[in-house]
Design a protein around this motif. Structure first.
Motif, PDB file in Angstrom:
ATOM      1  N   TRP A   1       0.833  -1.209   0.000  1.00 43.03           N
ATOM      2  CA  TRP A   1       0.000   0.000   0.000  1.00 43.03           C
ATOM      3  C   TRP A   1       0.863   1.252   0.000  1.00 43.03           C
ATOM      4  O   TRP A   1       0.561   2.214  -0.703  1.00 43.03           O
ATOM      5  CB  TRP A   1      -0.917   0.011   1.210  1.00 43.03           C
ATOM      6  N   ARG A   2       1.906   1.274   0.814  1.00 40.17           N
ATOM      7  CA  ARG A   2       2.756   2.478   0.901  1.00 40.17           C
ATOM      8  C   ARG A   2       3.498   2.739  -0.404  1.00 40.17           C
ATOM      9  O   ARG A   2       3.794   3.879  -0.732  1.00 40.17           O
ATOM     10  CB  ARG A   2       3.716   2.348   2.077  1.00 40.17           C
ATOM     11  N   THR A   3       3.770   1.681  -1.136  1.00 43.33           N
ATOM     12  CA  THR A   3       4.461   1.835  -2.420  1.00 43.33           C
ATOM     13  C   THR A   3       3.478   2.118  -3.550  1.00 43.33           C
ATOM     14  O   THR A   3       3.677   3.033  -4.345  1.00 43.33           O
ATOM     15  CB  THR A   3       5.264   0.556  -2.738  1.00 43.33           C
ATOM     16  N   ASP A   4       2.397   1.336  -3.611  1.00 44.49           N
ATOM     17  CA  ASP A   4       1.502   1.378  -4.763  1.00 44.49           C
ATOM     18  C   ASP A   4       0.373   2.400  -4.653  1.00 44.49           C
ATOM     19  O   ASP A   4      -0.182   2.800  -5.670  1.00 44.49           O
ATOM     20  CB  ASP A   4       0.878  -0.004  -4.995  1.00 44.49           C
ATOM     21  N   HIS A   5       0.009   2.794  -3.434  1.00 41.23           N
ATOM     22  CA  HIS A   5      -1.157   3.652  -3.262  1.00 41.23           C
ATOM     23  C   HIS A   5      -0.852   4.978  -2.569  1.00 41.23           C
ATOM     24  O   HIS A   5      -1.770   5.706  -2.213  1.00 41.23           O
ATOM     25  CB  HIS A   5      -2.244   2.916  -2.465  1.00 41.23           C
ATOM     26  N   ALA A   6       0.413   5.290  -2.378  1.00 31.30           N
ATOM     27  CA  ALA A   6       0.777   6.515  -1.655  1.00 31.30           C
ATOM     28  C   ALA A   6       0.227   7.762  -2.343  1.00 31.30           C
ATOM     29  O   ALA A   6      -0.267   8.668  -1.672  1.00 31.30           O
ATOM     30  CB  ALA A   6       2.290   6.610  -1.499  1.00 31.30           C
ATOM     31  N   GLU A   7       0.285   7.793  -3.649  1.00 30.74           N
ATOM     32  CA  GLU A   7      -0.160   8.992  -4.369  1.00 30.74           C
ATOM     33  C   GLU A   7      -1.674   9.186  -4.248  1.00 30.74           C
ATOM     34  O   GLU A   7      -2.144  10.295  -4.046  1.00 30.74           O
ATOM     35  CB  GLU A   7       0.228   8.888  -5.847  1.00 30.74           C
ATOM     36  N   VAL A   8      -2.427   8.100  -4.332  1.00 33.90           N
ATOM     37  CA  VAL A   8      -3.888   8.201  -4.291  1.00 33.90           C
ATOM     38  C   VAL A   8      -4.387   8.393  -2.864  1.00 33.90           C
ATOM     39  O   VAL A   8      -5.232   9.241  -2.597  1.00 33.90           O
ATOM     40  CB  VAL A   8      -4.537   6.952  -4.931  1.00 33.90           C
ATOM     41  N   LEU A   9      -3.887   7.577  -1.938  1.00 34.51           N
ATOM     42  CA  LEU A   9      -4.374   7.635  -0.561  1.00 34.51           C
ATOM     43  C   LEU A   9      -3.711   8.740   0.252  1.00 34.51           C
ATOM     44  O   LEU A   9      -4.316   9.281   1.172  1.00 34.51           O
ATOM     45  CB  LEU A   9      -4.161   6.288   0.136  1.00 34.51           C
ATOM     46  N   GLY A  10      -2.473   9.039  -0.063  1.00 34.25           N
ATOM     47  CA  GLY A  10      -1.738  10.061   0.675  1.00 34.25           C
ATOM     48  C   GLY A  10      -0.956   9.464   1.837  1.00 34.25           C
ATOM     49  O   GLY A  10      -1.450   8.581   2.542  1.00 34.25           O
ATOM     50  N   ALA A  11       0.252   9.940   2.007  1.00 33.33           N
ATOM     51  CA  ALA A  11       1.118   9.443   3.077  1.00 33.33           C
ATOM     52  C   ALA A  11       0.490   9.673   4.443  1.00 33.33           C
ATOM     53  O   ALA A  11       0.637   8.845   5.350  1.00 33.33           O
ATOM     54  CB  ALA A  11       2.485  10.100   2.995  1.00 33.33           C
ATOM     55  N   ASP A  12      -0.241  10.786   4.603  1.00 32.91           N
ATOM     56  CA  ASP A  12      -0.862  11.077   5.902  1.00 32.91           C
ATOM     57  C   ASP A  12      -1.877  10.000   6.281  1.00 32.91           C
ATOM     58  O   ASP A  12      -1.944   9.583   7.435  1.00 32.91           O
ATOM     59  CB  ASP A  12      -1.508  12.456   5.901  1.00 32.91           C
ATOM     60  N   VAL A  13      -2.643   9.509   5.327  1.00 33.52           N
ATOM     61  CA  VAL A  13      -3.618   8.448   5.589  1.00 33.52           C
ATOM     62  C   VAL A  13      -2.891   7.137   5.870  1.00 33.52           C
ATOM     63  O   VAL A  13      -3.215   6.429   6.832  1.00 33.52           O
ATOM     64  CB  VAL A  13      -4.592   8.292   4.403  1.00 33.52           C
TER      65      VAL A  13
ATOM     66  N   ASP B   1       0.050   6.666   7.022  1.00 35.54           N
ATOM     67  CA  ASP B   1       0.762   6.721   8.305  1.00 35.54           C
ATOM     68  C   ASP B   1      -0.160   6.460   9.492  1.00 35.54           C
ATOM     69  O   ASP B   1       0.310   6.108  10.577  1.00 35.54           O
ATOM     70  CB  ASP B   1       1.458   8.071   8.483  1.00 35.54           C
ATOM     71  N   LEU B   2      -1.462   6.628   9.306  1.00 36.63           N
ATOM     72  CA  LEU B   2      -2.416   6.413  10.394  1.00 36.63           C
ATOM     73  C   LEU B   2      -2.810   4.946  10.568  1.00 36.63           C
ATOM     74  O   LEU B   2      -3.442   4.587  11.562  1.00 36.63           O
ATOM     75  CB  LEU B   2      -3.683   7.242  10.156  1.00 36.63           C
ATOM     76  N   ILE B   3      -2.430   4.107   9.627  1.00 33.12           N
ATOM     77  CA  ILE B   3      -2.823   2.696   9.700  1.00 33.12           C
ATOM     78  C   ILE B   3      -2.087   2.018  10.843  1.00 33.12           C
ATOM     79  O   ILE B   3      -0.872   2.090  10.958  1.00 33.12           O
ATOM     80  CB  ILE B   3      -2.549   1.976   8.371  1.00 33.12           C
ATOM     81  N   ASP B   4      -2.855   1.336  11.686  1.00 34.48           N
ATOM     82  CA  ASP B   4      -2.323   0.613  12.837  1.00 34.48           C
ATOM     83  C   ASP B   4      -1.910  -0.793  12.394  1.00 34.48           C
ATOM     84  O   ASP B   4      -2.771  -1.642  12.110  1.00 34.48           O
ATOM     85  CB  ASP B   4      -3.399   0.558  13.929  1.00 34.48           C
TER      86      ASP B   4
ATOM     87  N   ALA C   1     -19.520  -0.018 -12.335  1.00 39.43           N
ATOM     88  CA  ALA C   1     -19.841   0.240 -10.922  1.00 39.43           C
ATOM     89  C   ALA C   1     -18.685   0.974 -10.259  1.00 39.43           C
ATOM     90  O   ALA C   1     -17.518   0.730 -10.574  1.00 39.43           O
ATOM     91  CB  ALA C   1     -20.118  -1.061 -10.193  1.00 39.43           C
ATOM     92  N   GLN C   2     -19.023   1.860  -9.362  1.00 40.10           N
ATOM     93  CA  GLN C   2     -17.989   2.558  -8.596  1.00 40.10           C
ATOM     94  C   GLN C   2     -18.502   2.867  -7.205  1.00 40.10           C
ATOM     95  O   GLN C   2     -19.705   2.833  -6.955  1.00 40.10           O
ATOM     96  CB  GLN C   2     -17.540   3.837  -9.289  1.00 40.10           C
ATOM     97  N   ARG C   3     -17.559   3.112  -6.313  1.00 40.86           N
ATOM     98  CA  ARG C   3     -17.898   3.494  -4.943  1.00 40.86           C
ATOM     99  C   ARG C   3     -16.875   4.507  -4.468  1.00 40.86           C
ATOM    100  O   ARG C   3     -15.750   4.553  -4.945  1.00 40.86           O
ATOM    101  CB  ARG C   3     -17.957   2.281  -4.017  1.00 40.86           C
ATOM    102  N   SER C   4     -17.315   5.313  -3.525  1.00 42.56           N
ATOM    103  CA  SER C   4     -16.462   6.349  -2.968  1.00 42.56           C
ATOM    104  C   SER C   4     -16.149   5.991  -1.522  1.00 42.56           C
ATOM    105  O   SER C   4     -17.042   5.630  -0.756  1.00 42.56           O
ATOM    106  CB  SER C   4     -17.187   7.702  -3.044  1.00 42.56           C
ATOM    107  N   LEU C   5     -14.875   6.063  -1.162  1.00 45.47           N
ATOM    108  CA  LEU C   5     -14.433   5.733   0.182  1.00 45.47           C
ATOM    109  C   LEU C   5     -13.849   6.968   0.847  1.00 45.47           C
ATOM    110  O   LEU C   5     -12.979   7.630   0.270  1.00 45.47           O
ATOM    111  CB  LEU C   5     -13.370   4.628   0.144  1.00 45.47           C
ATOM    112  N   ALA C   6     -14.307   7.262   2.045  1.00 50.47           N
ATOM    113  CA  ALA C   6     -13.775   8.404   2.795  1.00 50.47           C
ATOM    114  C   ALA C   6     -12.425   8.012   3.374  1.00 50.47           C
ATOM    115  O   ALA C   6     -12.294   6.986   4.034  1.00 50.47           O
ATOM    116  CB  ALA C   6     -14.735   8.803   3.901  1.00 50.47           C
ATOM    117  N   THR C   7     -11.411   8.835   3.136  1.00 53.42           N
ATOM    118  CA  THR C   7     -10.080   8.572   3.683  1.00 53.42           C
ATOM    119  C   THR C   7      -9.653   9.643   4.672  1.00 53.42           C
ATOM    120  O   THR C   7      -8.540   9.611   5.159  1.00 53.42           O
ATOM    121  CB  THR C   7      -9.031   8.462   2.562  1.00 53.42           C
ATOM    122  N   GLY C   8     -10.524  10.570   4.938  1.00 54.50           N
ATOM    123  CA  GLY C   8     -10.229  11.645   5.882  1.00 54.50           C
ATOM    124  C   GLY C   8     -11.256  12.740   5.714  1.00 54.50           C
ATOM    125  O   GLY C   8     -12.095  12.687   4.811  1.00 54.50           O
TER     126      GLY C   8
END
Length: 177
Positions: free
Chosen positions: A32-44, A46-49, A156-163
């Motif tokens: 995730w940190r490599t492949d999705h950093a641009e879309v999800l954002g490093a701030d999001v 970094d919050l993953i436990d 089909a699509q869905r929207s996910l809140a990330t912050g």
């Protein structure tokens, strides 16, 4: 004299074991940190436990709701380098691949293809006639991989809140089996 291991030897996919949960969580988070950093954002990200992620994988492995809920791992020798999870959908007529991640150091070595193929094969054994998965907008590598495997977007699509005030869009990709 040590034996030389040929390239590609000793790679496999198998059902996940409880003791794999730590490796699975690490693989998923690195991917995730490599492949999705641009879309999800490093701030999001970094919050993953990491402990919570490991506990969820452990629960999925040890307490699956049905035999058709699967967690598989890709291995390079004894090392877990990828994970896939699938669940039944459409009243058992399909499967949804809910996770498919390969450690960044082991991508493009066939592990993702083996994982996806294993999910599809297991689904077929239980009567599935369709496979589905979700792709984050902007994940061109995953779109290319899935397209090469015969899946395509079905609209089909869905929207996910990330912050606060920040959503990401996922699009469903499907194929008939």
């Amino acid at each position: 004299m040590p034996l030389l291991r040929p390239s590609g030897a000793d790679v496999s996919v198998r059902p996940a074991l409880p003791e794999d949960a730590v490796a699975i969580a690490g693989t998923q988070l690195r991917a995730w940190r490599t492949d999705h950093a641009e879309v999800l954002g490093a701030d999001v990200l970094d919050l993953i436990d990491a402990t919570a992620v490991r506990e969820r994988w452990s629960a999925a492995i040890e307490h699956a709701p049905s035999p058709d809920h699967r967690v598989l791992v890709a291995c390079d020798g004894p090392r877990v380098v990828g994970v896939a999870a699938s669940v039944p959908t459409y009243g058992g007529a399909g499967i949804e691949v809910t996770a498919l991640e390969v450690d960044p150091e082991h991508q493009r070595a066939g592990h993702g293809s083996r994982l996806l193929t294993a999910c599809v094969d297991l689904g077929r054994e239980h009567g599935a006639t369709e496979v589905a998965t979700w792709v984050l907008d902007g994940d061109e590598a995953r779109e290319s991989f899935l397209g090469g495997a015969g899946l395509g977007p079905d609209g089909a699509q869905r929207s996910l809140a990330t912050g606060p005030g920040r959503d990401v869009v996922e699009r469903r990709w499907t194929a008939l089996l």
